[in-house]
Scaffold this active site. Structure first.
Site, PDB file in Angstrom:
ATOM      1  N   GLU A 239      -4.005   9.276   7.662  1.00  0.00           N
ATOM      2  CA  GLU A 239      -2.568   9.101   7.956  1.00  0.00           C
ATOM      3  C   GLU A 239      -2.187   9.808   9.260  1.00  0.00           C
ATOM      4  O   GLU A 239      -1.290   9.381   9.971  1.00  0.00           O
ATOM      5  CB  GLU A 239      -1.696   9.642   6.802  1.00  0.00           C
TER       6      GLU A 239
ATOM      7  N   CYS B 258      -3.561  -1.188  -2.407  1.00  0.00           N
ATOM      8  CA  CYS B 258      -3.794   0.205  -2.796  1.00  0.00           C
ATOM      9  C   CYS B 258      -4.652   0.261  -4.071  1.00  0.00           C
ATOM     10  O   CYS B 258      -4.274  -0.289  -5.111  1.00  0.00           O
ATOM     11  CB  CYS B 258      -2.444   0.860  -3.054  1.00  0.00           C
TER      12      CYS B 258
ATOM     13  N   CYS C 247     -10.781   3.052  -1.917  1.00  0.00           N
ATOM     14  CA  CYS C 247      -9.453   3.445  -1.443  1.00  0.00           C
ATOM     15  C   CYS C 247      -9.249   2.771  -0.094  1.00  0.00           C
ATOM     16  O   CYS C 247     -10.155   2.770   0.739  1.00  0.00           O
ATOM     17  CB  CYS C 247      -9.373   4.967  -1.291  1.00  0.00           C
TER      18      CYS C 247
ATOM     19  N   HIS D 240      -7.661   3.593   2.465  1.00  0.00           N
ATOM     20  CA  HIS D 240      -7.718   4.453   3.650  1.00  0.00           C
ATOM     21  C   HIS D 240      -9.153   4.707   4.119  1.00  0.00           C
ATOM     22  O   HIS D 240      -9.372   5.039   5.280  1.00  0.00           O
ATOM     23  CB  HIS D 240      -7.071   5.814   3.350  1.00  0.00           C
TER      24      HIS D 240
ATOM     25  N   ASP E  14       0.856  -1.200   0.000  1.00  0.00           N
ATOM     26  CA  ASP E  14       0.000   0.000   0.000  1.00  0.00           C
ATOM     27  C   ASP E  14       0.884   1.240   0.000  1.00  0.00           C
ATOM     28  O   ASP E  14       2.072   1.179   0.334  1.00  0.00           O
ATOM     29  CB  ASP E  14      -0.921   0.021   1.230  1.00  0.00           C
ATOM     30  N   SER E  15       0.258   2.372  -0.359  1.00  0.00           N
ATOM     31  CA  SER E  15       1.017   3.628  -0.346  1.00  0.00           C
ATOM     32  C   SER E  15       1.257   4.131   1.082  1.00  0.00           C
ATOM     33  O   SER E  15       2.092   5.003   1.284  1.00  0.00           O
ATOM     34  CB  SER E  15       0.255   4.691  -1.138  1.00  0.00           C
TER      35      SER E  15
HETATM   36  N1  DGL Z   1      -3.926   3.702  -0.601  1.00  0.00           N
HETATM   37  C1  DGL Z   1      -4.410   4.518  -1.647  1.00  0.00           C
HETATM   38  C2  DGL Z   1      -5.597   3.863  -2.355  1.00  0.00           C
HETATM   39  O1  DGL Z   1      -6.110   2.848  -1.924  1.00  0.00           O
HETATM   40  C3  DGL Z   1      -4.857   5.890  -1.223  1.00  0.00           C
HETATM   41  C4  DGL Z   1      -3.842   6.804  -0.678  1.00  0.00           C
HETATM   42  C5  DGL Z   1      -2.968   7.529  -1.676  1.00  0.00           C
HETATM   43  O2  DGL Z   1      -3.390   8.507  -2.317  1.00  0.00           O
HETATM   44  O3  DGL Z   1      -1.838   7.113  -1.734  1.00  0.00           O
HETATM   45  O4  DGL Z   1      -6.020   4.360  -3.365  1.00  0.00           O
END
Ligand code: DGL
Length: 267
Positions: A153, A75, A185, A187, A12-13
């Site tokens: 975050e 992600c 997403c 998050h 994930d990011s």
């Molecule tokens: N984890 C990213 C997603 O699921 C969202 C966060 C980002 O913009 O990096 O799209």
């Protein structure tokens, strides 16, 4: 049939993929997990496609070098933008999350579905297109909600600020008749209480992560998953981030002191 437990890499990011990791652990507590969160470079959602592909490739390469048997691109932004390019570069299964999001949306929505995601995910039209192909009768609208990501975050998903940010994005959708919201997403499940508080009670707020975990279990059915009750999870993050640890422990992960710092310059 392999006699050993599988090693699963989750990419994930940032912290968001922990929502997918927790469903995987719930379903397969005996597997070994390596979670990579690119906390130094989050968010991905406002970046150019080439950048998202490059960062995702580095993260997936890192997880593959840990000896993963399968990679989960938790992600959504990477799944939507990078996965089509990267999928064929690995000799192990690489699983994205888009098809599970589409599946959960078309099985729940009756009147209309609102897809919430990052700018890149919504702009890609991947969800809107796949839903339209399978359910041409179902109205779909994509809404980019980039501010949800820093709120999560920063560990502020339960603060008043989260309610205000949700209002900011969702009040512009009053003209659209929807009975389902797809959290497109990783998050966003973390901020879902604020989303539920804003929408009508008849609106389902859909998180695809349980479906992703089910699919991973099916793919790994050839492994023998050990019956240990304390999950074996290794965290790898690109920033020595205190907020990663606090969000992870808020989400019930107990061994978050064991976090490896990964230098992006070496990826
Ligand atoms: N984890 C990213 C997603 O699921 C969202 C966060 C980002 O913009 O990096 O799209």
């Amino acid at each position: 049939m392999s006699m050993r437990s599988p090693r699963i890499g989750v990419f994930d990011s940032g912290v968001g993929g922990l929502t997918v990791l927790s469903k995987l652990v719930e379903l397969m507590p005996g597997a070994e997990y390596h979670y990579f969160g690119d906390t130094a470079r989050v968010p991905y959602g406002g970046r150019a496609s080439e950048t998202i592909i490059g960062y995702s490739r580095q993260g997936l390469n890192y997880l593959a070098s840990m000896g993963a048997d399968l990679l989960v691109v938790a992600c959504n932004t990477s799944s939507a933008i990078a996965l089509p390019t990267l999928k064929g570069m690995f000799d192990i299964p690489v699983i994205g999350v888009v098809e599970d999001g589409v599946g959960v949306a078309i099985s729940h929505a009756r009147r209309g579905v609102l897809v919430l995601g990052t700018r890149a995910t919504v702009k890609s039209g991947v969800y809107q297109h796949a839903i339209a192909v399978q359910r041409p009768d179902l109205p779909v609208r994509g809404v980019a909600c980039p501010l949800f990501v820093p709120v999560v975050e920063e560990g502020l998903a339960n603060a008043y600020l989260a309610e205000e940010v949700v209002r900011h994005y969702l009040q512009s959708c009053d003209d659209f008749d929807y009975d389902a919201i797809l959290l497109g997403c990783t998050h966003f499940p973390i901020i879902s209480t604020a989303i539920r508080n804003f929408v009508n009670k008849d609106v389902s707020v859909l998180d695809p992560s349980a479906r992703v975990a089910e699919r991973v279990r099916t793919i790994l059915s050839g492994f023998s998953i050990s019956s240990r009750d304390q999950p074996d999870i290794h965290f790898h993050v690109t920033d020595a981030s205190e907020s990663f640890k606090s969000v992870a422990s808020m989400m019930g992960f107990s061994n978050v002191d064991q976090v490896t710092h990964v230098d992006v310059a070496g990826l």
